[in-house]
Design a protein around this motif. Structure first.
Motif, mmCIF file in Angstrom:
data_model
loop_
_atom_site.group_PDB
_atom_site.id
_atom_site.type_symbol
_atom_site.label_atom_id
_atom_site.label_comp_id
_atom_site.label_asym_id
_atom_site.label_seq_id
_atom_site.Cartn_x
_atom_site.Cartn_y
_atom_site.Cartn_z
ATOM 1 N N ALA A 4 0.866 -1.187 0.000
ATOM 2 C CA ALA A 4 0.000 0.000 0.000
ATOM 3 C C ALA A 4 0.893 1.224 0.000
ATOM 4 N N SER A 5 0.772 2.052 -1.043
ATOM 5 C CA SER A 5 1.646 3.204 -1.194
ATOM 6 C C SER A 5 0.806 4.473 -1.227
ATOM 7 N N ARG A 6 1.289 5.495 -0.532
ATOM 8 C CA ARG A 6 0.569 6.783 -0.467
ATOM 9 C C ARG A 6 1.511 7.912 -0.827
ATOM 10 N N ASN A 7 1.113 8.765 -1.745
ATOM 11 C CA ASN A 7 1.891 9.963 -2.048
ATOM 12 C C ASN A 7 1.436 11.074 -1.124
ATOM 13 N N GLU A 8 2.346 11.529 -0.281
ATOM 14 C CA GLU A 8 1.985 12.592 0.675
ATOM 15 C C GLU A 8 2.238 13.946 0.032
ATOM 16 N N PHE A 9 1.977 14.046 -1.281
ATOM 17 C CA PHE A 9 2.219 15.314 -1.949
ATOM 18 C C PHE A 9 1.085 16.269 -1.608
ATOM 19 N N PRO A 10 1.420 17.547 -1.314
ATOM 20 C CA PRO A 10 0.379 18.512 -0.968
ATOM 21 C C PRO A 10 -0.619 18.712 -2.108
ATOM 22 N N THR A 11 -0.255 18.294 -3.312
ATOM 23 C CA THR A 11 -1.213 18.372 -4.402
ATOM 24 C C THR A 11 -1.146 17.039 -5.132
ATOM 25 N N ALA A 12 -2.290 16.554 -5.581
ATOM 26 C CA ALA A 12 -2.280 15.249 -6.229
ATOM 27 C C ALA A 12 -2.012 15.367 -7.720
ATOM 28 N N ALA A 13 -2.320 16.553 -8.290
ATOM 29 C CA ALA A 13 -2.367 16.720 -9.747
ATOM 30 C C ALA A 13 -1.087 16.342 -10.485
ATOM 31 N N GLY A 14 -1.101 15.182 -11.095
ATOM 32 C CA GLY A 14 -0.069 14.832 -12.063
ATOM 33 C C GLY A 14 1.346 14.776 -11.536
ATOM 34 N N LEU A 15 1.524 14.520 -10.264
ATOM 35 C CA LEU A 15 2.885 14.479 -9.730
ATOM 36 C C LEU A 15 3.262 13.080 -9.264
ATOM 37 N N ALA A 16 2.528 12.070 -9.686
ATOM 38 C CA ALA A 16 2.838 10.700 -9.262
ATOM 39 C C ALA A 16 4.307 10.421 -9.517
ATOM 40 N N SER A 17 4.980 9.811 -8.572
ATOM 41 C CA SER A 17 6.412 9.592 -8.735
ATOM 42 C C SER A 17 6.767 8.125 -8.569
ATOM 43 N N SER A 18 7.300 7.540 -9.637
ATOM 44 C CA SER A 18 7.763 6.161 -9.527
ATOM 45 C C SER A 18 9.079 6.122 -8.751
ATOM 46 N N ALA A 19 9.826 7.227 -8.736
ATOM 47 C CA ALA A 19 11.116 7.253 -8.035
ATOM 48 C C ALA A 19 10.929 7.046 -6.532
ATOM 49 N N SER A 20 10.071 7.871 -5.920
ATOM 50 C CA SER A 20 9.864 7.735 -4.474
ATOM 51 C C SER A 20 9.144 6.428 -4.166
ATOM 52 N N GLY A 21 8.222 6.022 -5.040
ATOM 53 C CA GLY A 21 7.446 4.798 -4.815
ATOM 54 C C GLY A 21 8.321 3.559 -4.770
ATOM 55 N N PHE A 22 9.189 3.378 -5.773
ATOM 56 C CA PHE A 22 10.008 2.165 -5.790
ATOM 57 C C PHE A 22 11.156 2.214 -4.774
#
Ligand code: DP6
Length: 309
Positions: free
Chosen positions: A83-101
């Motif tokens: 289960a992965s969560r992006n704690e980015f203050p904005t969700a819009a188009g900033l998905a990051s495979s770098a931080s995820g993997f």
């Protein structure tokens, strides 16, 4: 058999855009990046006797195959619930495979009780996504071959990176396919790779000297040359949107007024402007005034991936 880890996304100043080995995700040229504090991903991995692997990203179900490649390489044969969560203050188009993997590699090895070095964890993260290699050590990081290493800690240079969100939604062609298409069809690709090989030692010298005017100019040129290479692919890759181009002009105007702010752009529409902390409010305000920019996140250099207690 459960662990949680965090990792920051990174922005490259000398970009990785071309693989010499598509299966092992080995780069044609070395790259240099800095991890960004506000772009944080938190990933929990639970290992067990489940019927299959599963992966959710911000609550949505995703294909776990890239994660499995990483787990197999770590010698983890148990099924994983990720289960992965992006704690980015904005969700819009900033998905990051770098931080995820990067977070996945660290959390999975912790869950399995494997004691891996940072270098080994960085090499594992690479099998999920090349740029993830640099998010394991964090700070100012160089990725040359199997793994990345931190060349300076975040505190080496207190710069700001203003991330301007220039479009919403997913891009048409992801980095994986775009990179392969560019390498296989752009007539400029060999020149791009040679340029990166010249840029890296120069960028490291300027980073050591904390020379913003020269490093910023080099990073901006490097990014525009990567996009020139992608634009020359067949079919062409146009990652930019109107606010992307408007931001480039806005930063040029700011520089004429004496504000040192330089752009870099990954394989997408968003512009990241690097500047001194004292100039960040002016750079942020100027970018927010660009038509079509939804948000601007002002980030500082951050550290590497780590297991949460
Ligand atoms: C433009 O790391 O996303 O952001 O290795 O195929 O997963 P794969 O690609 P990825 O590509 C990143 C490309 C870039 C430049 C960079 O981060 O260096």
């Amino acid at each position: 058999m459960k662990a949680t880890a965090t990792a920051h996304a990174n922005i490259a100043l000398v970009k990785y855009w071309g693989k010499k080995d598509d299966a092992l995700l080995l780069p044609e040229a070395a790259s240099l990046s800095v991890a960004l504090d506000k772009l944080l991903t938190t990933t929990t991995v639970e290992l067990g006797d489940f019927p299959s692997d599963s992966l959710t990203l911000d609550g949505r179900t995703e294909d776990p195959r890239r994660a499995r490649a990483l787990l197999d390489a770590a010698g983890i044969s148990l099924r994983a619930r990720i289960a992965s969560r992006n704690e980015f203050p904005t969700a819009a188009g900033l998905a990051s495979s770098a931080s995820g993997f990067a977070a996945l590699a660290v959390a999975a090895c912790a869950a399995a009780g494997l004691d891996k070095s940072r270098e080994e964890l960085s090499a594992l993260a690479r099998l999920g996504s090349g740029s993830a290699t640099r998010s394991v050590p964090g700070g100012w990081a160089v990725w040359e071959r199997e793994s990345a290493r931190q060349v300076y800690p975040p505190a080496h240079w207190d710069l700001r990176f203003c991330v301007a969100i220039c479009a919403g939604g997913e891009k048409d062609v992801g980095s994986r396919d775009g990179m392969r298409l560019t390498r296989d069809s752009s007539p400029y690709h060999a020149a791009w790779i040679e340029q990166c090989k010249r840029d890296l030692p120069e960028a490291l010298r300027l980073l050591a000297a904390r020379d913003l005017a020269a490093l910023g100019a080099l990073a901006e040129r490097n990014a525009l040359r990567m996009h020139a290479d992608a634009l020359a692919a067949a079919p062409p890759l146009v990652y930019w949107q109107p606010p992307t181009v408007a931001s480039l002009h806005a930063l040029r105007e700011l520089r004429k007024q004496g504000v040192a702010a330089f752009a870099t752009i990954d394989a997408g529409p968003h512009v990241v402007a690097m500047c001194r902390p004292e100039d960040a409010p002016a750079v942020e305000a100027r970018l927010r005034a660009v038509e079509g920019i939804a948000d601007v996140l002002v980030c500082a250099p951050a550290g590497g991936a780590r297991v949460l207690p």
